[in-house]
Design a protein around this motif. Structure first.
Motif, PDB file in Angstrom:
ATOM      1  N   ILE A   1       0.841  -1.198   0.000  1.00 30.32           N
ATOM      2  CA  ILE A   1       0.000   0.000   0.000  1.00 30.32           C
ATOM      3  C   ILE A   1       0.877   1.250   0.000  1.00 30.32           C
ATOM      4  O   ILE A   1       0.614   2.216  -0.733  1.00 30.32           O
ATOM      5  CB  ILE A   1      -0.948  -0.011   1.206  1.00 30.32           C
ATOM      6  N   SER A   2       1.934   1.238   0.791  1.00 33.28           N
ATOM      7  CA  SER A   2       2.846   2.392   0.844  1.00 33.28           C
ATOM      8  C   SER A   2       3.502   2.639  -0.510  1.00 33.28           C
ATOM      9  O   SER A   2       3.615   3.791  -0.955  1.00 33.28           O
ATOM     10  CB  SER A   2       3.912   2.169   1.914  1.00 33.28           C
ATOM     11  N   ARG A   3       3.931   1.577  -1.169  1.00 33.36           N
ATOM     12  CA  ARG A   3       4.546   1.737  -2.490  1.00 33.36           C
ATOM     13  C   ARG A   3       3.546   2.293  -3.491  1.00 33.36           C
ATOM     14  O   ARG A   3       3.872   3.176  -4.298  1.00 33.36           O
ATOM     15  CB  ARG A   3       5.091   0.397  -2.982  1.00 33.36           C
ATOM     16  N   LEU A   4       2.336   1.764  -3.449  1.00 31.94           N
ATOM     17  CA  LEU A   4       1.304   2.231  -4.371  1.00 31.94           C
ATOM     18  C   LEU A   4       0.966   3.694  -4.127  1.00 31.94           C
ATOM     19  O   LEU A   4       0.806   4.476  -5.075  1.00 31.94           O
ATOM     20  CB  LEU A   4       0.058   1.354  -4.239  1.00 31.94           C
ATOM     21  N   GLU A   5       0.880   4.094  -2.871  1.00 31.14           N
ATOM     22  CA  GLU A   5       0.628   5.499  -2.555  1.00 31.14           C
ATOM     23  C   GLU A   5       1.772   6.372  -3.041  1.00 31.14           C
ATOM     24  O   GLU A   5       1.558   7.494  -3.523  1.00 31.14           O
ATOM     25  CB  GLU A   5       0.415   5.659  -1.049  1.00 31.14           C
ATOM     26  N   GLY A   6       2.985   5.866  -2.952  1.00 30.69           N
ATOM     27  CA  GLY A   6       4.139   6.609  -3.474  1.00 30.69           C
ATOM     28  C   GLY A   6       4.086   6.803  -4.972  1.00 30.69           C
ATOM     29  O   GLY A   6       4.633   7.783  -5.496  1.00 30.69           O
ATOM     30  N   TRP A   7       3.421   5.890  -5.663  1.00 33.23           N
ATOM     31  CA  TRP A   7       3.234   6.004  -7.114  1.00 33.23           C
ATOM     32  C   TRP A   7       2.008   6.845  -7.458  1.00 33.23           C
ATOM     33  O   TRP A   7       1.695   7.027  -8.644  1.00 33.23           O
ATOM     34  CB  TRP A   7       3.083   4.623  -7.742  1.00 33.23           C
ATOM     35  N   GLY A   8       1.297   7.338  -6.457  1.00 35.57           N
ATOM     36  CA  GLY A   8       0.153   8.210  -6.703  1.00 35.57           C
ATOM     37  C   GLY A   8      -1.199   7.542  -6.697  1.00 35.57           C
ATOM     38  O   GLY A   8      -2.216   8.186  -7.017  1.00 35.57           O
ATOM     39  N   PHE A   9      -1.279   6.280  -6.336  1.00 34.34           N
ATOM     40  CA  PHE A   9      -2.564   5.591  -6.288  1.00 34.34           C
ATOM     41  C   PHE A   9      -3.369   6.072  -5.067  1.00 34.34           C
ATOM     42  O   PHE A   9      -2.821   6.213  -3.970  1.00 34.34           O
ATOM     43  CB  PHE A   9      -2.365   4.076  -6.189  1.00 34.34           C
ATOM     44  N   SER A  10      -4.679   6.284  -5.266  1.00 31.10           N
ATOM     45  CA  SER A  10      -5.558   6.745  -4.183  1.00 31.10           C
ATOM     46  C   SER A  10      -6.022   5.550  -3.351  1.00 31.10           C
ATOM     47  O   SER A  10      -7.181   5.113  -3.424  1.00 31.10           O
ATOM     48  CB  SER A  10      -6.764   7.483  -4.760  1.00 31.10           C
ATOM     49  N   MET A  11      -5.108   5.020  -2.541  1.00 29.56           N
ATOM     50  CA  MET A  11      -5.404   3.782  -1.841  1.00 29.56           C
ATOM     51  C   MET A  11      -6.405   3.965  -0.711  1.00 29.56           C
ATOM     52  O   MET A  11      -7.127   3.017  -0.373  1.00 29.56           O
ATOM     53  CB  MET A  11      -4.116   3.150  -1.322  1.00 29.56           C
ATOM     54  N   ASP A  12      -6.489   5.151  -0.110  1.00 31.56           N
ATOM     55  CA  ASP A  12      -7.514   5.377   0.911  1.00 31.56           C
ATOM     56  C   ASP A  12      -8.909   5.211   0.314  1.00 31.56           C
ATOM     57  O   ASP A  12      -9.797   4.600   0.916  1.00 31.56           O
ATOM     58  CB  ASP A  12      -7.371   6.770   1.530  1.00 31.56           C
ATOM     59  N   ASP A  13      -9.104   5.774  -0.863  1.00 33.12           N
ATOM     60  CA  ASP A  13     -10.392   5.635  -1.538  1.00 33.12           C
ATOM     61  C   ASP A  13     -10.653   4.176  -1.901  1.00 33.12           C
ATOM     62  O   ASP A  13     -11.774   3.685  -1.760  1.00 33.12           O
ATOM     63  CB  ASP A  13     -10.422   6.507  -2.800  1.00 33.12           C
ATOM     64  N   TRP A  14      -9.611   3.505  -2.374  1.00 33.51           N
ATOM     65  CA  TRP A  14      -9.772   2.104  -2.770  1.00 33.51           C
ATOM     66  C   TRP A  14     -10.166   1.241  -1.573  1.00 33.51           C
ATOM     67  O   TRP A  14     -11.064   0.397  -1.671  1.00 33.51           O
ATOM     68  CB  TRP A  14      -8.465   1.591  -3.388  1.00 33.51           C
ATOM     69  N   ARG A  15      -9.538   1.486  -0.428  1.00 32.67           N
ATOM     70  CA  ARG A  15      -9.856   0.688   0.769  1.00 32.67           C
ATOM     71  C   ARG A  15     -11.276   0.940   1.267  1.00 32.67           C
ATOM     72  O   ARG A  15     -11.849   0.123   1.979  1.00 32.67           O
ATOM     73  CB  ARG A  15      -8.836   0.970   1.872  1.00 32.67           C
ATOM     74  N   LYS A  16     -11.841   2.077   0.872  1.00 28.77           N
ATOM     75  CA  LYS A  16     -13.234   2.379   1.226  1.00 28.77           C
ATOM     76  C   LYS A  16     -14.225   1.748   0.244  1.00 28.77           C
ATOM     77  O   LYS A  16     -15.437   1.914   0.386  1.00 28.77           O
ATOM     78  CB  LYS A  16     -13.449   3.886   1.263  1.00 28.77           C
ATOM     79  N   GLY A  17     -13.697   1.042  -0.747  1.00 23.24           N
ATOM     80  CA  GLY A  17     -14.566   0.357  -1.693  1.00 23.24           C
ATOM     81  C   GLY A  17     -14.770   1.072  -3.005  1.00 23.24           C
ATOM     82  O   GLY A  17     -15.587   0.645  -3.831  1.00 23.24           O
TER      83      GLY A  17
END
Length: 265
Positions: A224-240
């Protein structure tokens, strides 16, 4: 870039199998069948269980064009294995080669009966499997081209391809296709119980999170940290929320917000 698969096998570290090396160095990993949209998700699926866990591909991947979707199932053999032998002055296929063909033939028979792979890949690829023309490729990567060194051997090699309907490549032939992908390096996915996960996260994923949410895909904290570093909106993704814009953002507004943030830094 030159690549000698036999030399790799001969000099590999003992703790790594041939496939393990290729999953680490995915630029060389063979994907000899490609449609216009290349390898979907920029990823292959390692050790796919096709039939009640009894039959396992070395890896599988999906590719598509505007009107066709194809699942490709690959059996990857040690390039040092012999293709032919001569028995009583008669050229014939080596038993190891025949065994590898039998393995792939068993996959084909079972999948045509059960469609187990369509069920397994329904979450990531169901839309395309249902809307486009569906097909499969069965791929065997076996031996070295230098063994096919006579017209008689060439005829027998091509006869086996024609009779089985499989894509049969020597290691030399197959590895040439690795560098021909638009996505040179690939990620490696695996199945963990009822979800997919990364086995090896090498490069930025392509559209995975547009189609798979937290219920279908499992992530570790460091991933998740790596993906966030690449600019992925992982907080939104984890919310579904699926990341449907550029495979990274849940909406155009989020994408613009991220661009403004990066510009202001």
């Amino acid at each position: 870039m030159t690549f000698d698969p036999a030399a790799l096998v001969e000099h590999k570290k003992a703790e790594f199998s041939f496939q393990s090396y290729l999953e680490q160095e995915t630029y060389h990993l063979p994907t000899p069948v490609l449609l216009n949209h290349d390898v979907l998700f920029g990823s292959i699926f390692s050790k796919v269980h096709l039939h009640h866990n009894r039959r396992i591909t070395d890896y599988s991947y999906a590719t598509k064009s505007s009107d066709e979707f194809r699942l490709c199932h690959v059996e990857l053999e040690d390039p040092k294995k012999a293709i032919f032998r001569t028995a009583k002055d008669v050229l014939e296929c080596h038993p190891d080669f025949l065994q590898a063909l039998h393995q792939v033939r068993t996959w084909k028979s079972q999948l045509e009966e059960t469609n187990q792979d369509r069920t397994l890949f329904e979450a990531p690829f169901g839309r395309w499997m249902n809307e486009l023309s569906f097909s499969r490729s069965y791929i065997l990567i076996y031996g070295r081209s230098r063994e096919i060194d006579s017209p008689q051997k060439q005829r027998l090699w091509h006869t086996m391809q024609k009779e089985t309907g499989f894509i049969i490549k020597t290691a030399d032939q197959a590895f040439e296709a690795g560098g021909q992908r638009r996505n040179g390096y690939l990620n490696v996915l695996k199945r963990v119980q009822d979800r997919f996960a990364f086995k090896h996260l090498h490069v930025e994923p392509i559209q995975i999170f547009s189609y798979l949410g937290p219920l279908e895909f499992s992530l570790k904290k460091d991933e998740i940290s790596r993906l966030e570093g690449w600019g992925f909106s992982m907080d939104d993704w984890r919310k579904g929320n699926r990341l449907v814009v550029n495979g990274k953002y849940p909406s155009a507004e989020k994408a613009l917000e991220q661009m403004r943030t990066e510009t202001s830094r």
